[in-house]
Design a protein around this motif. Structure first.
Motif, short mmCIF file in Angstrom:
data_model
loop_
_atom_site.label_atom_id
_atom_site.label_comp_id
_atom_site.label_asym_id
_atom_site.label_seq_id
_atom_site.Cartn_x
_atom_site.Cartn_y
_atom_site.Cartn_z
N GLU A 188 0.79 -1.11 -0.16
CA GLU A 188 -0.02 0.05 -0.20
C GLU A 188 0.87 1.30 -0.17
OE1 GLU A 188 -2.98 0.07 3.32
OE2 GLU A 188 -3.67 -2.14 2.76
N ALA A 192 3.96 1.45 -1.57
CA ALA A 192 4.73 1.81 -2.59
C ALA A 192 4.58 3.34 -3.51
CB ALA A 192 4.46 0.72 -3.39
N PRO A 193 3.38 3.71 -3.66
CA PRO A 193 3.01 4.94 -4.37
C PRO A 193 3.83 6.04 -3.42
CG PRO A 193 0.98 3.80 -4.34
CD PRO A 193 1.95 2.97 -3.50
N TYR A 194 3.41 5.99 -2.06
CA TYR A 194 4.23 7.04 -1.55
C TYR A 194 5.69 7.10 -1.39
CZ TYR A 194 -0.75 7.28 -0.07
OH TYR A 194 -2.07 7.45 -0.32
N GLU A 238 7.65 6.02 -3.42
CA GLU A 238 8.37 6.38 -4.77
C GLU A 238 7.98 7.79 -5.13
OE1 GLU A 238 9.96 4.58 -7.02
OE2 GLU A 238 9.83 3.17 -5.57
N GLN A 239 7.16 8.33 -4.45
CA GLN A 239 6.94 9.90 -4.57
C GLN A 239 8.05 10.44 -3.51
OE1 GLN A 239 3.14 11.37 -2.90
NE2 GLN A 239 3.32 13.50 -4.33
N ARG A 255 11.28 10.43 -5.72
CA ARG A 255 11.14 11.69 -6.52
C ARG A 255 11.40 13.09 -6.04
NH1 ARG A 255 7.43 8.52 -8.72
NH2 ARG A 255 5.63 9.73 -8.09
#
Length: 81
Positions: free
Chosen positions: A1, A3-5, A7-8, A11
């Motif tokens: 869950e 993972a998107p955070y 990766e953000q 970046r």
């Protein structure tokens, strides 16, 4: 869950040592050792003279049973301290 955070964060703070250090701990705690290794290698790129990056790397290698790879990382920790 998360993972998107994660990766953000990668970046937004591509060279923030503390952000990557936290990510390494998160991955390690979750048992995702491959991503933890990736993060600790990035930490070493960012701060090659910080012993905690090598300690994290050594810890993950040890958890994965890759002792031969952990030894040089532990050596580096001792060298830098």
């Amino acid at each position: 869950e998360a993972a998107p955070y994660i990766e953000q964060i990668s970046r937004l703070a591509p060279n923030d040592f503390s952000a990557y250090q936290s990510l390494g701990v998160v991955y390690s705690t979750a048992g995702d050792y491959e991503n933890a290794l990736r993060v600790y290698r990035k930490l070493i790129e960012i701060a090659p003279t910080d012993p905690s990056a090598y300690l994290g790397l050594a810890h993950i290698y040890t958890k994965k049973g890759r002792v031969e790879e952990a030894i040089p990382a532990y050596d580096k920790v001792l060298e830098l301290r």
